[in-house]
Structure formats: structure tokens, C-alpha cells
Design a protein around this motif. Structure first.
Motif, mmCIF file in Angstrom:
data_model
loop_
_atom_site.group_PDB
_atom_site.id
_atom_site.type_symbol
_atom_site.label_atom_id
_atom_site.label_comp_id
_atom_site.label_asym_id
_atom_site.label_seq_id
_atom_site.Cartn_x
_atom_site.Cartn_y
_atom_site.Cartn_z
ATOM 1 N N LEU A 32 0.814 -1.219 0.000
ATOM 2 C CA LEU A 32 0.000 0.000 0.000
ATOM 3 C C LEU A 32 0.846 1.267 0.000
ATOM 4 C CD1 LEU A 32 -2.746 -0.956 2.610
ATOM 5 C CD2 LEU A 32 -3.107 -0.474 0.188
ATOM 6 N N VAL A 33 1.851 1.319 0.846
ATOM 7 C CA VAL A 33 2.562 2.573 1.115
ATOM 8 C C VAL A 33 3.719 2.840 0.149
ATOM 9 C CG1 VAL A 33 3.884 3.847 2.845
ATOM 10 C CG2 VAL A 33 1.872 2.543 3.525
ATOM 11 N N VAL A 34 4.539 1.844 -0.118
ATOM 12 C CA VAL A 34 5.736 2.071 -0.934
ATOM 13 C C VAL A 34 5.385 2.566 -2.342
ATOM 14 C CG1 VAL A 34 7.785 0.985 -1.943
ATOM 15 C CG2 VAL A 34 7.195 0.564 0.460
ATOM 16 N N PRO A 35 4.393 1.981 -3.029
ATOM 17 C CA PRO A 35 4.064 2.528 -4.353
ATOM 18 C C PRO A 35 3.567 3.979 -4.310
ATOM 19 C CG PRO A 35 3.200 0.314 -4.144
ATOM 20 C CD PRO A 35 3.680 0.725 -2.776
ATOM 21 N N MET A 36 2.844 4.355 -3.251
ATOM 22 C CA MET A 36 2.396 5.751 -3.138
ATOM 23 C C MET A 36 3.588 6.686 -3.005
ATOM 24 S SD MET A 36 -1.119 5.961 -0.952
ATOM 25 C CE MET A 36 -0.682 4.894 0.400
ATOM 26 N N THR A 38 6.667 6.079 -3.980
ATOM 27 C CA THR A 38 7.385 6.044 -5.255
ATOM 28 C C THR A 38 6.706 6.950 -6.280
ATOM 29 O OG1 THR A 38 8.141 3.790 -4.827
ATOM 30 C CG2 THR A 38 8.169 4.523 -7.122
ATOM 31 N N LYS A 39 5.385 6.902 -6.321
ATOM 32 C CA LYS A 39 4.628 7.749 -7.251
ATOM 33 C C LYS A 39 4.843 9.234 -6.953
ATOM 34 C CE LYS A 39 1.271 8.206 -10.354
ATOM 35 N NZ LYS A 39 1.379 7.792 -11.734
ATOM 36 N N LYS A 40 4.851 9.591 -5.670
ATOM 37 C CA LYS A 40 5.090 10.992 -5.282
ATOM 38 C C LYS A 40 6.509 11.426 -5.637
ATOM 39 C CE LYS A 40 3.472 13.858 -3.122
ATOM 40 N NZ LYS A 40 3.113 15.168 -3.584
ATOM 41 N N ILE A 41 7.475 10.560 -5.442
ATOM 42 C CA ILE A 41 8.864 10.878 -5.812
ATOM 43 C C ILE A 41 8.943 11.116 -7.314
ATOM 44 C CG2 ILE A 41 11.205 9.919 -6.011
ATOM 45 C CD1 ILE A 41 10.572 8.455 -3.288
ATOM 46 N N ASN A 42 8.349 10.224 -8.094
ATOM 47 C CA ASN A 42 8.354 10.377 -9.554
ATOM 48 C C ASN A 42 7.655 11.663 -9.984
ATOM 49 O OD1 ASN A 42 9.734 7.968 -9.856
ATOM 50 N ND2 ASN A 42 7.892 6.774 -10.254
ATOM 51 N N PHE A 43 6.543 11.994 -9.332
ATOM 52 C CA PHE A 43 5.819 13.232 -9.632
ATOM 53 C C PHE A 43 6.741 14.437 -9.492
ATOM 54 C CE2 PHE A 43 3.634 16.925 -7.823
ATOM 55 C CZ PHE A 43 2.725 17.218 -8.828
ATOM 56 N N HIS A 44 7.469 14.510 -8.375
ATOM 57 C CA HIS A 44 8.352 15.661 -8.142
ATOM 58 C C HIS A 44 9.562 15.638 -9.070
ATOM 59 C CE1 HIS A 44 6.296 17.636 -4.861
ATOM 60 N NE2 HIS A 44 6.020 16.428 -4.366
ATOM 61 N N GLN A 45 10.054 14.462 -9.425
ATOM 62 C CA GLN A 45 11.179 14.384 -10.362
ATOM 63 C C GLN A 45 10.772 14.903 -11.741
ATOM 64 O OE1 GLN A 45 12.136 10.216 -9.864
ATOM 65 N NE2 GLN A 45 13.857 10.681 -8.505
ATOM 66 N N ILE A 46 9.588 14.507 -12.193
ATOM 67 C CA ILE A 46 9.105 14.971 -13.497
ATOM 68 C C ILE A 46 8.849 16.476 -13.469
ATOM 69 C CG2 ILE A 46 7.141 14.868 -15.101
ATOM 70 C CD1 ILE A 46 7.050 11.816 -14.380
ATOM 71 N N GLU A 71 12.163 10.254 -0.207
ATOM 72 C CA GLU A 71 13.091 9.117 -0.281
ATOM 73 C C GLU A 71 13.468 8.642 1.121
ATOM 74 O OE1 GLU A 71 16.134 10.741 -2.837
ATOM 75 O OE2 GLU A 71 15.226 9.829 -4.618
ATOM 76 N N GLU A 72 13.653 9.589 2.041
ATOM 77 C CA GLU A 72 13.955 9.231 3.427
ATOM 78 C C GLU A 72 12.756 8.525 4.077
ATOM 79 O OE1 GLU A 72 14.764 11.657 7.502
ATOM 80 O OE2 GLU A 72 16.011 12.223 5.786
ATOM 81 N N ALA A 73 11.556 9.035 3.811
ATOM 82 C CA ALA A 73 10.345 8.406 4.343
ATOM 83 C C ALA A 73 10.193 6.993 3.793
ATOM 84 C CB ALA A 73 9.120 9.253 4.013
ATOM 85 N N LYS A 74 10.476 6.820 2.516
ATOM 86 C CA LYS A 74 10.367 5.499 1.890
ATOM 87 C C LYS A 74 11.344 4.515 2.534
ATOM 88 C CE LYS A 74 10.749 3.274 -2.618
ATOM 89 N NZ LYS A 74 11.120 3.463 -4.020
ATOM 90 N N ALA A 75 12.568 4.953 2.749
ATOM 91 C CA ALA A 75 13.560 4.087 3.395
ATOM 92 C C ALA A 75 13.127 3.734 4.817
ATOM 93 C CB ALA A 75 14.933 4.764 3.404
ATOM 94 N N THR A 76 12.561 4.702 5.517
ATOM 95 C CA THR A 76 12.100 4.472 6.888
ATOM 96 C C THR A 76 10.981 3.444 6.932
ATOM 97 O OG1 THR A 76 12.736 6.703 7.582
ATOM 98 C CG2 THR A 76 11.095 5.563 8.936
ATOM 99 N N VAL A 77 9.962 3.619 6.067
ATOM 100 C CA VAL A 77 8.852 2.666 6.097
ATOM 101 C C VAL A 77 9.292 1.281 5.651
ATOM 102 C CG1 VAL A 77 7.037 4.406 5.893
ATOM 103 C CG2 VAL A 77 7.864 3.277 3.840
ATOM 104 N N GLU A 78 10.219 1.211 4.706
ATOM 105 C CA GLU A 78 10.735 -0.097 4.299
ATOM 106 C C GLU A 78 11.425 -0.788 5.476
ATOM 107 O OE1 GLU A 78 12.955 1.064 0.820
ATOM 108 O OE2 GLU A 78 11.328 0.435 -0.513
ATOM 109 N N ASP A 79 12.169 -0.018 6.279
ATOM 110 C CA ASP A 79 12.802 -0.577 7.484
ATOM 111 C C ASP A 79 11.754 -1.042 8.491
ATOM 112 O OD1 ASP A 79 15.321 -0.093 6.449
ATOM 113 O OD2 ASP A 79 15.663 1.729 7.635
#
Length: 103
Positions: A32-36, A38-46, A71-79
């Protein structure tokens, strides 16, 4: 029972959507969380690339900073989810989106 808001109701006031609410396995939570994130990161990169193409002097600092935060939040939730998997624990999550129309 959920009802669909009429156009006049939509333009009035604030709205909220309970997006995530419950206990999940670590894998479900990750799905549920990681793809969201990732999508937000991609949005800001574009967005950042688009702004830079228009103006090569634009540092796009707000988007760059937001990408780093996400990216930091993503790493945290993955941990967190990995730890939950290791310990065989469930993950309780609640996420509400607040929406207000503005001029």
C-alpha cells in the motif's frame, strides 16, 4: 452508506477521505505505502525536470527537497515493514487525506 457528492457540495468547505485505516501484514502495508511514495517521488522528479527545461537557472529547490524527504520516508517505512516481517507483527496504519478547494 457512502454517497457521491453533488458539484455544489464538492465546492463547499473541506473534505476528507480515510484512505488507509486498519491492521495489515507487513507485506500488505508495504504494497500500500511504498508505491504511493514512489509515485510521489516520480511526480516531483518529473515536475523538477520540466521546470529545469524551461529555466536552466532554476534550482527547483522545493521539489529537490521534497524528493529527499520522500526518499527518506520510503527508506524508513521499508525498514519498519522489514522489522515487522522479522518479528511477525502486524502493522496498524491510518491515513486521512484532507481536501480543500482554493482559488
Amino acid at each position: 452508506m457512502n454517497t457521491v457528492a453533488t458539484p455544489s457540495e464538492v465546492t463547499k468547505g473541506k473534505h476528507q477521505i480515510d484512505l488507509i485505516d486498519g491492521s495489515f501484514t507487513a507485506s500488505e502495508a508495504q504494497d500500500l505505502v511504498v508505491p504511493m511514495l514512489t509515485k510521489k517521488i516520480n511526480f516531483h522528479q518529473i515536475k523538477r525536470m520540466s521546470l529545469f527545461e524551461k529555466n536552466h537557472k532554476d534550482t527547483c529547490a522545493p521539489d529537490r527537497d521534497r524528493i529527499l524527504e520522500l526518499e527518506e520516508a520510503k527508506a524508513t517505512v521499508e525498514d519498519i515493514f522489514l522489522q515487522a516481517k522479522i518479528e511477525g507483527k502486524k502493522v496498524k496504519m491510518h491515513s486521512t487525506i484532507h481536501i480543500t478547494l482554493e482559488d
